[in-house]
Design a protein around this motif. Structure first.
Motif, short mmCIF file in Angstrom:
data_model
loop_
_atom_site.label_atom_id
_atom_site.label_comp_id
_atom_site.label_asym_id
_atom_site.label_seq_id
_atom_site.Cartn_x
_atom_site.Cartn_y
_atom_site.Cartn_z
N PRO A 194 24.66 76.75 -51.17
CA PRO A 194 24.00 78.05 -51.01
C PRO A 194 22.49 77.96 -50.99
O PRO A 194 21.83 78.75 -50.31
N ILE A 195 21.93 76.98 -51.69
CA ILE A 195 20.48 76.81 -51.66
C ILE A 195 20.03 76.34 -50.29
O ILE A 195 19.03 76.81 -49.74
N SER A 196 20.78 75.42 -49.70
CA SER A 196 20.44 74.96 -48.34
C SER A 196 20.50 76.12 -47.36
O SER A 196 19.63 76.27 -46.50
N ALA A 197 21.53 76.97 -47.49
CA ALA A 197 21.66 78.11 -46.58
C ALA A 197 20.48 79.06 -46.73
O ALA A 197 19.88 79.50 -45.74
N LEU A 198 20.12 79.40 -47.97
CA LEU A 198 19.02 80.32 -48.20
C LEU A 198 17.68 79.71 -47.81
O LEU A 198 16.80 80.39 -47.27
N LEU A 199 17.52 78.42 -48.05
CA LEU A 199 16.28 77.74 -47.71
C LEU A 199 16.05 77.75 -46.21
O LEU A 199 14.96 78.09 -45.72
N ALA B 58 24.69 84.85 -50.25
CA ALA B 58 24.55 83.60 -50.98
C ALA B 58 25.05 83.73 -52.41
O ALA B 58 25.67 82.80 -52.95
N LEU B 59 24.83 84.88 -53.04
CA LEU B 59 25.29 85.07 -54.41
C LEU B 59 26.82 85.16 -54.47
O LEU B 59 27.45 84.61 -55.38
N ARG B 60 27.42 85.86 -53.52
CA ARG B 60 28.88 85.95 -53.50
C ARG B 60 29.50 84.57 -53.28
O ARG B 60 30.50 84.21 -53.90
N TYR B 61 28.92 83.82 -52.36
CA TYR B 61 29.40 82.46 -52.10
C TYR B 61 29.20 81.57 -53.32
O TYR B 61 30.06 80.76 -53.68
N SER B 62 28.05 81.72 -53.97
CA SER B 62 27.71 80.84 -55.10
C SER B 62 28.61 81.08 -56.30
O SER B 62 28.89 80.14 -57.06
N ARG B 63 29.05 82.30 -56.49
CA ARG B 63 29.87 82.59 -57.67
C ARG B 63 31.15 81.76 -57.67
O ARG B 63 31.58 81.27 -58.72
N ARG B 64 31.74 81.58 -56.49
CA ARG B 64 32.93 80.74 -56.40
C ARG B 64 32.55 79.26 -56.31
O ARG B 64 33.20 78.41 -56.91
N TYR B 65 31.48 78.96 -55.57
CA TYR B 65 31.05 77.58 -55.36
C TYR B 65 30.61 76.92 -56.67
O TYR B 65 30.88 75.74 -56.91
N ALA C 38 26.45 85.79 -71.21
CA ALA C 38 27.72 86.21 -70.62
C ALA C 38 27.64 86.01 -69.11
O ALA C 38 27.04 86.81 -68.38
N LEU C 39 28.25 84.92 -68.62
CA LEU C 39 28.13 84.57 -67.21
C LEU C 39 28.69 85.63 -66.27
O LEU C 39 28.06 85.94 -65.25
N PRO C 40 29.87 86.19 -66.52
CA PRO C 40 30.39 87.20 -65.58
C PRO C 40 29.43 88.37 -65.40
O PRO C 40 29.21 88.82 -64.27
N ARG C 41 28.83 88.85 -66.48
CA ARG C 41 27.89 89.97 -66.36
C ARG C 41 26.59 89.53 -65.68
O ARG C 41 25.95 90.32 -64.98
N HIS C 42 26.22 88.28 -65.91
CA HIS C 42 25.01 87.77 -65.25
C HIS C 42 25.21 87.73 -63.74
O HIS C 42 24.32 88.11 -62.96
N TRP C 43 26.38 87.27 -63.29
CA TRP C 43 26.67 87.28 -61.85
C TRP C 43 26.72 88.70 -61.30
O TRP C 43 26.24 88.97 -60.20
N GLN C 44 27.30 89.60 -62.07
CA GLN C 44 27.34 91.00 -61.63
C GLN C 44 25.94 91.58 -61.52
O GLN C 44 25.63 92.31 -60.57
N ALA C 45 25.07 91.23 -62.46
CA ALA C 45 23.68 91.71 -62.40
C ALA C 45 22.97 91.21 -61.16
O ALA C 45 22.20 91.95 -60.52
#
Length: 499
Positions: A223-228, A76-83, A27-34
């Protein structure tokens, strides 16, 4: 034995980051929430660490860095969810992100050098999955292979350094009270351990000539580039801060950091002049900034390196997450001569005036806060960088505000991390000052004469990174034909930009 809250909380934060890695189901939505809950839970667990007393000089720096990791991970996670919406493999992405952030937490919070080394190895392994998120892209595979080779070499040097340090009688524990003095007759082991640790950190922070993988990871999601660039590459600074007893016992290691970091910073700044891609300029900027941070540690200015590490992380995360909205890079056009530039004399005068402004401000600050003192080479280098602001009253006010803010933050960082290393000899500082001044003059000349003979000679070599990466590339793959763009001259690049 009573429960040691101080030792357990950092690992609880690491376990919180493992929540998205261990999340069952599809369940992707719950995975992102986790994943976002893991970031918030780690931030809540961090509050008791802030309130508890600091048992070691590096502890306050570690919780500052951990707070930064929690914030960057959440962003990064908030950005990635939409990206990443609609992309296949989102669960794989979240699991790798969780493992990466858990490993970064272990590196920052570990109170034992061996555990810190294991966390750094795990960090690289998790990063491999993220760099090859799009496995069908050859450039992504190439960058991942180059990162793998560089990381394995650095990790071998790191493990050898810890072994030699233990043989020298030094303690691998970072808890106060542990013996850290070297045994009699084991100074050679300590020197070798420091040199190997310095080399390992330089390789991990993508210093020349091991920089190629960092400038080729743009095939990974943004987001990976930003976190890296904001929270993974600069871990080397935190490793050196925590391993300060080892570095202080090996003066040649500090000299290696000073020369290697300074040379990388200056050469990368010149290479940046040839880049018109926003992300590539940011990547080369990271190499230069990491070199400057290693230079600061080599000078014994650990608090200055901490301030640099935190400021660079915020800047690079913001720059990469906004890179997709940048349609025209006016700074690149200016560096390529698209805008009017000062004469070399005016360029030099502005830089020296800014350096004098910073030196005078430091003298005033130092009368009330001695911790605000900066070595001369730093106020020269930073002042030269601020010289471009000295245009009109608004520019002078901006330079004044920037210099005062910098000195204030440095004074605060010195209170948080009261750690100082041995100062390098005077000849080394004079050499660095001359190198920074020469690079500043070269930049001013190229801005003023982008089509001159000097620019035509330098550009092909600067565009190729001064060919420092070629021999390292040949170790892992067959020699390929150089890119056609390398044969372009500086004026030809301007024409292609206008087209």
């Amino acid at each position: 034995m009573p429960f040691d809250l101080l030792a357990a909380l950092p690992y609880a934060i690491a376990l919180a980051w493992l929540l998205p890695a261990l999340w069952p189901g599809r369940a992707l939505p719950r995975h992102w929430q986790a994943a976002q809950i893991a970031a918030l839970a780690g931030g809540l667990l961090l509050f008791p660490l802030i309130l508890l007393p600091t048992p070691a000089p590096w502890f306050a720096a570690a919780w500052l860095m951990q707070a930064l990791i929690q914030l960057l991970g959440w962003m990064a996670l908030r950005y990635s969810r939409r990206y990443m919406q609609g992309e296949p493999g989102q669960s794989r992405f979240l699991r790798a992100m969780g493992c990466l952030l858990a490993a970064v937490t272990v590196v920052v919070q570990a109170s034992h050098l061996a555990l810190m080394a294991l966390g750094w190895i795990a960090c690289s392994l998790a990063l491999q999955t993220l760099l090859t998120f799009y496995p069908g892209r050859p450039a992504a595979q190439l960058a991942a292979r180059r990162e793998w080779r560089a990381s394995r070499l650095a990790e071998l040097l790191l493990l050898a350094a810890l072994l030699l340090w233990a043989m020298a009688g030094g303690s691998l524990s970072l808890i106060p009270g542990a013996p850290s003095a070297t045994a009699d007759g084991a100074q050679g082991y300590a020197m070798a351990a420091g040199l190997l640790l310095a080399a390992a950190v330089a390789i991990k922070t993508a210093q020349l000539p091991f920089h190629g993988w960092l400038t080729q990871v743009m095939e990974a999601p943004t987001p990976i580039s930003a976190l890296l660039h904001a929270g993974v590459v600069n871990l080397g600074g935190m490793v050196l801060i925590k391993a300060a007893p080892l570095m202080q016992a090996a003066p040649p290691a500090n000299a290696l950091l000073l020369l290697w970091g300074g040379a990388s910073a200056l050469l990368c700044c010149v290479v940046m002049l040839t880049r018109i891609s926003v992300k590539l300029r940011l990547a080369w900027s990271t190499c230069a900034q990491m070199g400057f941070m290693l230079l600061e540690i080599g000078m014994g200015c650990y608090s200055l390196a901490l301030l640099h590490l935190l400021a660079h992380s915020f800047y690079k995360a913001h720059a990469f997450l906004l890179a997709g909205q940048t349609t025209r890079d006016s700074a690149a056009r200016r560096l390529l001569g698209a805008d009017d530039a000062d004469s070399p004399y005016a360029h030099l005068a502005r830089g020296l005036l800014a350096a004098l402004l910073l030196a005078a401000s430091q003298w005033l600050w130092q009368r009330w806060i001695p911790a605000a003192a900066l070595p001369a080479v730093f106020w020269l280098a930073i002042g030269l960088g601020m010289g471009a602001l000295l245009r009109g009253w608004a520019g002078w006010l901006a330079a004044l505000a920037l210099s005062q803010t910098y000195l204030l933050l440095h004074a605060l960082a010195a209170q948080i991390l009261p750690l100082h290393g041995p100062q390098p000899p005077g000849w080394a500082q004079a050499l660095l000052a001359a190198m920074f001044l020469a690079a500043f003059l070269l930049q001013g000349w190229l801005l003023r004469h982008p089509q001159g003979a000097l620019a035509r000679r330098i550009y092909p070599h600067a565009f190729a990174g001064f060919h420092l990466d070629e021999w390292w590339c040949m170790l892992g793959r067959r020699r390929q034909r150089p890119a056609a763009a390398i044969s372009l001259s500086w004026p030809q690049l301007q024409e292609s930009r206008r087209d």
